[in-house]
Motif scaffolding. Structure first.
Motif, short mmCIF file in Angstrom:
data_model
loop_
_atom_site.label_atom_id
_atom_site.label_comp_id
_atom_site.label_asym_id
_atom_site.label_seq_id
_atom_site.Cartn_x
_atom_site.Cartn_y
_atom_site.Cartn_z
N ARG A 59 9.06 18.27 8.27
CA ARG A 59 8.43 18.39 9.67
C ARG A 59 8.04 17.24 10.04
O ARG A 59 7.84 17.15 11.09
CB ARG A 59 7.23 19.17 9.11
N ASN A 60 7.94 15.91 9.60
CA ASN A 60 7.30 14.81 9.81
C ASN A 60 8.56 13.56 9.63
O ASN A 60 8.66 13.30 8.58
CB ASN A 60 5.96 14.42 9.30
N LYS A 61 8.91 13.19 10.94
CA LYS A 61 10.15 12.39 10.83
C LYS A 61 9.70 10.88 10.36
O LYS A 61 10.25 10.37 9.75
CB LYS A 61 10.86 12.39 12.13
N GLU A 62 8.38 10.69 10.76
CA GLU A 62 7.83 9.57 10.63
C GLU A 62 7.53 9.37 9.21
O GLU A 62 8.03 8.18 8.57
CB GLU A 62 6.47 9.35 11.39
N ALA A 63 6.93 10.37 8.47
CA ALA A 63 6.77 10.33 7.12
C ALA A 63 8.00 10.15 6.42
O ALA A 63 8.27 9.40 5.23
CB ALA A 63 6.06 11.46 6.68
N MET A 64 9.20 10.85 6.86
CA MET A 64 10.43 10.59 6.19
C MET A 64 11.22 9.45 6.09
O MET A 64 11.60 8.68 5.19
CB MET A 64 11.40 11.53 6.93
N ILE A 65 10.91 8.53 7.36
CA ILE A 65 11.43 7.34 7.51
C ILE A 65 10.60 6.26 6.65
O ILE A 65 11.15 5.52 5.92
CB ILE A 65 11.38 6.79 8.87
N TYR B 277 0.84 -1.29 0.07
CA TYR B 277 -0.07 0.16 0.06
C TYR B 277 0.74 1.25 0.18
O TYR B 277 0.46 2.27 -0.59
CB TYR B 277 -0.63 -0.18 1.05
N ASP B 278 1.78 1.21 0.94
CA ASP B 278 2.82 2.33 1.03
C ASP B 278 3.64 2.68 -0.40
O ASP B 278 3.84 3.69 -0.93
CB ASP B 278 3.73 2.25 1.91
N ASP C 65 10.61 2.99 1.77
CA ASP C 65 10.11 2.61 0.80
C ASP C 65 10.85 2.50 -0.56
O ASP C 65 10.92 1.82 -1.52
CB ASP C 65 8.42 3.46 0.51
N LEU C 66 11.51 3.94 -0.58
CA LEU C 66 12.49 3.90 -1.82
C LEU C 66 13.94 3.23 -1.83
O LEU C 66 14.69 3.30 -2.58
CB LEU C 66 12.71 5.67 -2.01
N GLU C 67 14.22 2.50 -0.48
CA GLU C 67 15.22 1.91 -0.35
C GLU C 67 16.66 2.84 -0.28
O GLU C 67 17.41 2.63 -0.85
CB GLU C 67 15.75 0.93 -1.34
N LEU C 68 16.44 3.97 0.24
CA LEU C 68 17.39 4.97 0.23
C LEU C 68 18.01 5.09 1.92
O LEU C 68 17.28 4.61 2.78
CB LEU C 68 16.75 6.25 -0.18
N HIS C 69 19.28 5.87 1.86
CA HIS C 69 19.83 5.68 3.35
C HIS C 69 19.83 7.07 4.08
O HIS C 69 19.68 6.94 5.08
CB HIS C 69 21.19 5.27 3.14
N SER C 70 19.53 8.04 3.10
CA SER C 70 19.55 9.43 3.82
C SER C 70 18.41 10.32 2.80
O SER C 70 18.21 10.09 1.63
CB SER C 70 20.93 9.75 3.76
#
Length: 598
Positions: free
Chosen positions: A511-517, A33-34, A522-527
């Motif tokens: 502004r939203n750390k949870e959304a960032m993580i 879904y994500d 999801d994109l398999e990125l590290h930073s």
């Protein structure tokens, strides 16, 4: 036969293994879904990088008549066709922000049976309690209105409306006979009786010369434009209508609503009807009961949409002007998918929490739109521009009547207009109250007008809105350089700048750390440094009514001729308006509206 050991420890182990399996499946579905929600495409990222490079290298004005596509956003809204009626194109997320509502379950036999229980009687008593009468003054007593209870009542009303309307349609005869039969039916059907009483409690103004909203709903047919104007808006209205008729050759019927002869004089009404074809002048207080509404100013707009005879209605502000025939919006993919099309306002005055906090206080159930909106992420004070609004009244009637409720006398005076600036936000919030779908055109309000003398990369003037393909469509704010600052010099229309739309999502990351993580995983990125972000949105100088920081576009010659030609129409309108103020009766048929020049 194979049987499991009876050891409690072994049974507990089996249960734990089963729970892990269920959780794994659930997480896998959530991941899918994500992944659908944040569907970044490599191709779009490359386009964004190219756009950034173009803006960095942009040091001169675009060539005459050039038209570069405004970059589209790469994020995808999770669309499920089962949530509401309507076909949603798979790529609609590229051009619109779509509000996917929560289903309000249909009324069932079990709901009717519940009305006969003690809980049902308690619920009815709560929802049927009247907040105020038509002659009451609630100034200083806001506690009399409970928006949480109002939202509950309106959602139940929607379920009942959808349940009772087919019963009404099954009856025979004209509307007044069918309404009489419905009241007879209510004696034996408790849910019909509950619906009739709830409608009178929530929307008494709709029962003006009728017994139910169904008879009003049955009058809707066709498509058309709705304007609202009094004597003070008369000149704007003349220009706007003549711009549609004489320059854009738009032929859809027009209804102009007012609040009685003291609002729009009979001489001005006659002028409007005589000046072109297909215009009907309507006193809204003859359609709806103004003793409850006590209309004034902005509040007439949704009530005019409700009172109009059009099934598909487009409201247009008196000082809104188009560069294309507005009828094309009835074919807009966002409108066709949801039955309602709205436009975004400018991104202004961030870090304001009052609006979103108030909405959260009475709407625990919301669509997919508010959490990702600029308003909820404290990026702007205003979300919607209500200069142009489209609603299909056949399919979205509960949503429109809910909007009207937010513009009722004490609802607007004590809450809606205090929290927000007038009627603007009541449109999408009204739809949220009853969980109706809607679509926003995915471009924030930009600017149209002229270049700033001291900054050739800044466009100053009115608020521009684009179509779903990124082309200039209409603007709001009239023809003056900056009417809010008292600069009444006519604009020299030559340029425009998009208001963007990308910053909304980048700010969600920061502004939203949870959304960032979530996005990075999801994109398999590290930073977050690895994210390819869209260009920053342009920024407004509110006092100067100028927009800077984006790409400056040149209007095509046709668009220039249209926009500047409206100034010639406006000159005639103002001269005739002045004559009326002096008691004269100018004849609009004596003017050559098609060729009027400055």
């Amino acid at each position: 036969m194979l049987s499991l050991p009876r050891s409690p420890v072994f049974r507990l182990l089996i249960l734990l293994i089963a729970a892990v399996i269920v959780l794994t499946i659930s997480l896998h579905k959530e991941t899918l879904y994500d992944r659908n929600y944040w569907d970044f495409s490599q191709q779009q990222q490359q386009q964004n990088q190219q756009q950034q490079q173009q803006e960095q290298n942009h040091a001169k004005l675009p060539a005459e008549g050039s038209r570069e596509r405004v970059p589209l956003i790469t994020f995808r809204i999770p669309i499920s066709l089962g949530l509401f009626d309507g076909q949603v194109p798979e790529n609609l997320h590229l051009t619109h922000d779509v509000a996917i509502p929560h289903n309000i379950p249909p009324w069932t036999k079990a709901d009717t049976e519940m009305l006969g229980t003690s809980i049902g009687h308690t619920l009815e008593a709560e929802l049927l309690r009247r907040d105020y009468g038509p002659n009451e003054n609630l100034a200083g007593r806001p506690g009399r209105i409970n928006f949480a209870r109002l939202a509950r009542a309106e959602r139940i009303y929607k379920a009942l409306w959808n349940h009772v309307y087919p019963l009404y349609q099954s009856l025979s005869g004209p509307d007044h006979m069918r309404e009489k039969q419905l009241f007879e039916m209510a004696k034996n059907k408790s849910e019909v009786d509950f619906f009739l009483r709830l409608e009178r409690r929530l929307y008494p103004w709709v029962l003006h010369h009728r017994s139910t909203s169904f008879s009003l709903h049955g009058t809707f047919k066709g498509k058309g434009f709705v304007f609202c104007a009094g004597n003070r808006q008369f000149e704007f209205l003349v220009t706007s209508i003549q711009a549609l008729r004489s320059r854009l050759k738009s032929e859809l019927p027009i209804q102009v609503f007012h609040m009685g002869e003291n609002d729009l004089s009979s001489s001005r009404q006659k002028y409007l009807k005589d000046m072109t074809f297909g215009i009907e002048i309507v006193d809204v207080t003859q359609i709806l009961d103004d003793s409850y509404i006590r209309l004034g100013g902005w509040s007439i707009k949704p009530f005019a949409m409700l009172a109009s005879t059009f099934e598909e209605v487009m409201f247009i502000d008196a000082d809104a002007y188009f560069l294309q025939d507005p009828a094309i919006l009835f074919e807009d993919p966002g409108y066709l998918a949801t039955g309602a099309l709205f436009f975004f306002d400018r991104t202004l005055f961030p870090d304001q929490k009052g609006g979103s906090d108030w909405i959260k206080s009475f709407l625990p159930i919301m669509s997919s739109f508010p959490p990702t909106s600029r308003l909820f992420n404290y990026l702007t004070m205003h979300e919607q521009e209500s200069g142009v609004v489209l609603i299909n009244k056949k399919t979205r009637f509960p949503g429109l009547i809910s909007i009207c409720k937010m513009n009722d006398k004490w609802e607007r005076d004590l809450y809606s207009y205090r929290v927000f600036y007038g009627d603007k936000e009541t449109f999408w919030i009204g739809f949220e109250m009853v969980q109706e779908p809607y679509a926003f055109m995915r471009n924030y309000a930009g600017a149209i007008g002229e270049l700033r003398p001291d900054n050739a990369q800044s466009v100053c003037g009115a608020l521009l809105h684009q179509d779903h393909q990124g082309n200039p469509l209409w603007w709001n704010g009239g023809l003056y350089r900056n009417k809010n600052a008292g600069v009444t010099r006519n604009l020299d229309f030559g340029y425009w700048m998009s208001g963007g739309g990308q910053q909304q999502h980048r700010e969600r990351y920061t502004r939203n750390k949870e959304a960032m993580i979530e996005v990075l995983t999801d994109l398999e990125l590290h930073s977050s440094n690895d994210l390819t972000l869209e260009p920053r949105d342009p920024e407004w100088d509110f006092n100067e009514s100028c927009l800077a920081g984006g790409q400056v576009h040149t209007l095509t010659q046709r668009e220039k001729d249209l926009a500047n030609g409206y100034i010639g129409i406006d000159k005639i309108a103002r001269e005739d308006g002045s004559k009326m103020d002096r008691g004269e009766t100018p004849d609009p048929t004596q003017h050559d509206w098609d060729t009027a020049a400055v």
